[in-house]
Motif scaffolding. Structure first.
Motif, mmCIF file in Angstrom:
data_model
loop_
_atom_site.group_PDB
_atom_site.id
_atom_site.type_symbol
_atom_site.label_atom_id
_atom_site.label_comp_id
_atom_site.label_asym_id
_atom_site.label_seq_id
_atom_site.Cartn_x
_atom_site.Cartn_y
_atom_site.Cartn_z
ATOM 1 N N TYR A 50 41.528 44.751 38.876
ATOM 2 C CA TYR A 50 42.446 43.638 38.678
ATOM 3 C C TYR A 50 41.658 42.384 38.316
ATOM 4 O O TYR A 50 40.573 42.156 38.842
ATOM 5 C CB TYR A 50 43.254 43.392 39.950
ATOM 6 C CG TYR A 50 44.043 44.602 40.386
ATOM 7 C CD1 TYR A 50 45.322 44.832 39.904
ATOM 8 C CD2 TYR A 50 43.496 45.530 41.263
ATOM 9 C CE1 TYR A 50 46.032 45.949 40.292
ATOM 10 C CE2 TYR A 50 44.204 46.650 41.654
ATOM 11 C CZ TYR A 50 45.475 46.851 41.163
ATOM 12 O OH TYR A 50 46.186 47.960 41.539
ATOM 13 N N ARG A 80 40.846 47.729 44.370
ATOM 14 C CA ARG A 80 41.919 47.523 45.347
ATOM 15 C C ARG A 80 41.431 47.028 46.703
ATOM 16 O O ARG A 80 42.197 46.469 47.468
ATOM 17 C CB ARG A 80 42.743 48.789 45.523
ATOM 18 C CG ARG A 80 41.955 49.966 46.028
ATOM 19 C CD ARG A 80 42.836 51.205 46.165
ATOM 20 N NE ARG A 80 42.050 52.380 46.420
ATOM 21 C CZ ARG A 80 41.429 52.654 47.552
ATOM 22 N NH1 ARG A 80 41.531 51.834 48.562
ATOM 23 N NH2 ARG A 80 40.726 53.751 47.694
ATOM 24 N N LYS A 103 45.951 44.484 35.089
ATOM 25 C CA LYS A 103 45.567 45.710 35.777
ATOM 26 C C LYS A 103 44.853 46.568 34.735
ATOM 27 O O LYS A 103 45.441 46.949 33.731
ATOM 28 C CB LYS A 103 46.816 46.426 36.299
ATOM 29 C CG LYS A 103 46.552 47.757 36.932
ATOM 30 C CD LYS A 103 47.882 48.371 37.376
ATOM 31 C CE LYS A 103 47.703 49.775 37.867
ATOM 32 N NZ LYS A 103 49.007 50.364 38.235
#
Length: 130
Positions: A50, A80, A103
Motif C-alpha cells: 500500500y 499489511r 494497492k
C-alpha cells in the motif's frame, strides 16, 4: 561414482546460493533487472503493498506506439503489517493525482498491477504510516 555425486551436490548448492542471493539483492532494488529476476525466481512470493501517491514522479517517457506520456513513480510502500519497501510502478497514459491510496499487487520488485482504493480499505497497521 563418489566424485560424480559430489559434483551434483556442489552444483545444487551453488544454484540454491544463487537463487537466495538474488532474492536478497533484489529486495529494495527498483531496477528493471530486479523485476525480471523476481518474476522468474521461485522463492519470491506474491504480496500486496500500500502507498499514497505524490506529485513527484521519478521519470516521464512517451509510449513508443501511441506517444502518450507514461509516468514512473518510486515510493516507499508498506505491506499489511507495516513493513516498508521501496517500489517502482508505472502509470500508463496519465499522471496520478496526489493524495490517493494505491494497492499494489507485486511479486518481488515486479508490480503485476495496482489499483486505487479508499482509505477505509487500508489495513489498520498501514494507516498511520501513510
Amino acid at each position: 561414482m563418489k566424485r560424480f555425486c559430489k559434483s551434483i551436490v556442489a552444483t545444487i548448492i551453488m544454484i540454491v546460493i544463487c537463487i537466495v542471493g538474488l532474492r536478497i539483492y533484489t529486495y529494495n532494488n527498483t531496477s528493471t533487472a530486479a523485476a525480471v529476476v523476481d518474476r522468474l525466481n521461485p522463492l519470491v512470493k506474491a504480496d500486496v503493498l500500500y502507498t499514497k501517491t505524490t506529485e513527484k514522479y521519478d521519470s516521464k517517457y512517451p509510449d513508443s506506439v501511441s506517444k502518450i506520456d507514461n509516468f514512473t513513480y518510486v515510493q516507499t510502500c508498506y505491506n499489511r503489517i507495516g513493513k516498508p519497501r521501496k517500489m517502482a510502478y508505472i502509470s500508463f497514459g496519465k499522471q496520478l493525482s496526489p493524495g490517493k491510496f494505491l494497492k499494489l499487487t507485486v511479486k518481488g520488485q515486479n508490480v503485476m498491477y495496482w489499483e486505487e482504493i479508499k482509505r477505509e480499505e487500508l489495513p489498520e497497521l498501514v494507516v498511520p504510516l501513510l
